[in-house]
Write a protein that holds these residues in place. Structure first.
Motif, mmCIF file in Angstrom:
data_model
loop_
_atom_site.group_PDB
_atom_site.id
_atom_site.type_symbol
_atom_site.label_atom_id
_atom_site.label_comp_id
_atom_site.label_asym_id
_atom_site.label_seq_id
_atom_site.Cartn_x
_atom_site.Cartn_y
_atom_site.Cartn_z
ATOM 1 N N ARG A 427 0.835 -1.208 0.000
ATOM 2 C CA ARG A 427 0.000 0.000 0.000
ATOM 3 C C ARG A 427 0.865 1.251 0.000
ATOM 4 N N ASP A 440 -6.202 2.743 -1.179
ATOM 5 C CA ASP A 440 -7.368 2.755 -0.286
ATOM 6 C C ASP A 440 -8.096 1.406 -0.304
ATOM 7 N N ARG A 441 -8.071 0.752 -1.463
ATOM 8 C CA ARG A 441 -8.720 -0.567 -1.539
ATOM 9 C C ARG A 441 -8.029 -1.561 -0.605
ATOM 10 N N ARG A 443 -6.367 -0.766 2.137
ATOM 11 C CA ARG A 443 -6.704 -0.396 3.515
ATOM 12 C C ARG A 443 -8.122 -0.851 3.879
ATOM 13 N N ASP A 444 -9.083 -0.608 2.958
ATOM 14 C CA ASP A 444 -10.475 -0.954 3.248
ATOM 15 C C ASP A 444 -10.670 -2.463 3.358
ATOM 16 N N ALA A 445 -9.965 -3.196 2.497
ATOM 17 C CA ALA A 445 -10.102 -4.656 2.537
ATOM 18 C C ALA A 445 -9.568 -5.192 3.865
ATOM 19 N N SER A 447 -9.448 -3.504 6.638
ATOM 20 C CA SER A 447 -10.396 -3.058 7.653
ATOM 21 C C SER A 447 -11.585 -4.019 7.745
ATOM 22 N N ASN A 448 -12.030 -4.483 6.578
ATOM 23 C CA ASN A 448 -13.139 -5.448 6.573
ATOM 24 C C ASN A 448 -12.762 -6.743 7.289
ATOM 25 N N ILE A 452 -6.927 -2.796 11.550
ATOM 26 C CA ILE A 452 -7.003 -1.341 11.471
ATOM 27 C C ILE A 452 -5.605 -0.775 11.231
ATOM 28 N N TRP A 462 -0.360 -1.344 12.572
ATOM 29 C CA TRP A 462 -1.688 -1.967 12.497
ATOM 30 C C TRP A 462 -2.029 -2.617 13.817
#
Ligand SMILES: [Zn+2]
Length: 466
Positions: A427, A440-441, A443-445, A447-448, A452, A462
């Motif tokens: 990233r 961002d994808r 990071r979001d993946a 996060s899911n 964090i 993290w």
């Protein structure tokens, strides 16, 4: 500095020197297995596990024996009430307790003798005491230890025989010469398990089992005899009387006693009905929480158990776990590395000094927390490489001496750590290449998945979502 241990017998802390150089024999009284074990039982097991682990880390070979009392009034009563065989009932509680000790990361003892498998040795022990006129068979088939035959009876609990004798009385059904005498063998009663003996059918009294088992497993003289401080009198006093009357040698060099778990100011006990069972505790908390609770104060002091103390201990455990987070930066030398190395050596020597001082585990924990602080400071300063991993290794080694597992609450997080680190690097590369949407994808993946990311001046860290 050498290891110093507090001895209940002398009421003093003295330098420890085993009878055989390099080897330590340790006998610890185990539970009477007639109901679910509670955290008071766990405390005693944890205390002597920590003692053993530290002795082993210090270079000793430890032979550790813990008994199970599987023949006892309470077991017989419970089995009769439940319509179960007393041995089957005792065995099932013993097996459950052994399983719980494993969950609590208590190292297995070298032997777990039981009354039911030690009868010949117990009978031989009693016969020898009768021969030495330290015991006598009563007409009703009981055998008693003759307290008046033992000159220094009372030396462990510091009780005077004359004081004990005033007010003592012989209970109905007992056939003693003196109210202070205690049963080595009890004549059979209907509905109770019984064995053949020179005095007719019967079963052993409680105290004789530990004398016989200790002699069988560890010999006439041992280094450490341990147990809860509720056992000092009469159990351990009587063990000393029996064994020393038989062998004419001093029995245990050191008598170690742990404090009791207190719930709302009262000793936790079955009779008071204020029990927290080990299984109930482990349903709600990790084994490390209970161990850390025990480590946080002196093993000789009462352990106060409240919900607040448990919550506070959980926070302490999280702080310890923070030391295991991976390095983030790319500095591998310089002032941060030097400082961390110094802190690492200081923690190691503080840890050892505390443990050498009668197993001062609270002091040892303080040394560990200093190392946690130093590791986290170094990580924030961007340190990585051998200085960082070496400090973490020392931290893990010392925590392991205390028996802490330090598992992340979510096991998958540690297993996934290298891959999460890899995605963070990817990233970061994407951001450098101004591929914001792709970065961002990632990071979001993550996060899911409950991971964090936190961007800071020293890079990205993290953590697992709580
Ligand atoms: Zn015992």
């Amino acid at each position: 500095m050498a290891l110093v241990i507090y001895n209940t017998l002398t009421r003093q802390a003295t330098p420890f020197e085993p009878l055989k150089p390099g080897e330590v024999s340790m006998y610890v009284c185990g539970p009477t297995v007639y109901s679910d074990a509670h955290i008071g039982h766990a405390m005693s097991a944890l205390v002597f596990d920590i003692v053993r682990r530290y002795l082993e880390w210090s270079g000793y070979t430890v032979r550790h024996v813990m008994n199970f009392t599987d023949v006892d009034d309470k077991i017989i009563k419970r089995a009769n009430e439940a319509g179960r065989d007393p041995f089957e009932l005792a065995n099932s509680y013993a097996e459950t307790f052994l399983e719980q000790l494993k969950q609590l990361n208590v190292l297995p003892a070298n032997a777990y003798p039981r009354v039911s498998t030690t009868i010949p040795e117990i009978v031989a022990f009693i016969e020898a005491l009768i021969q030495k006129e330290a015991a006598y068979a009563a007409p009703n088939g009981d055998v008693y230890f003759s307290v008046r035959s033992d000159d220094d009876y009372g030396k462990l609990s510091r009780r005077l025989v004359d004081d004990m004798r005033s007010g003592a009385r012989i209970a109905p059904g007992e056939d003693k010469d003196d109210p202070l005498d205690f049963a080595l063998w009890k004549a059979a009663k209907p509905g109770e398990p019984a064995w053949d003996s020179p005095w007719g059918q019967g079963r052993p009294g409680w105290h004789i089992e530990c004398s016989a088992m200790s002699l069988k497993e560890l010999g006439a003289q041992i280094d450490i005899h341990g147990g809860g401080n509720d056992l000092i009198f009469p159990h351990h006093e009587n063990e000393i009387a029996q064994t020393e009357s038989l062998t004419d040698k001093s029995f245990a060099q050191i008598w170690m006693h742990n404090g009791m778990v207190q719930l709302a100011g009262e000793k936790m006990s079955k009779s008071l009905g204020n029990l927290i069972t080990i299984s109930a505790f482990l349903d709600a908390n990790s084994a490390d929480v209970l161990r850390l609770l025990v480590l946080s104060s002196s093993y000789r002091a009462p352990l106060t158990y409240t919900e607040e103390v448990v919550a506070d201990t959980k926070r302490k455990l999280e702080r310890l776990l923070s030391a295991l987070r991976p390095a983030l930066g790319s500095t591998s030398a310089g002032a941060a590395a030097d400082e961390l190395r110094a802190a690492q050596e200081q923690s190691r020597s503080d840890f050892k000094a505390a443990m050498d001082d009668d197993f001062n585990t609270a002091g040892a924990l303080a040394a560990l927390f200093e190392l946690v602080r130093a590791i986290n400071t170094a990580r924030d300063a961007g340190l990585s490489g051998s200085a960082f991993t070496s400090a973490q290794d020392t931290f893990k080694e010392l925590a392991g001496v205390l028996g802490l597992r330090l598992e992340q609450p979510q096991q998958q997080a540690t297993d996934a750590a290298p891959f999460i680190d890899l995605l963070i690097t990817l990233r970061s590369d994407l951001r450098q290449a101004k591929q914001w949407a792709l970065a961002d994808r990632v990071r979001d993946a993550l996060s899911n998945l409950g991971v964090i990311l936190e961007d800071g001046p020293q890079g990205t860290t993290w953590r697992m979502e709580q």
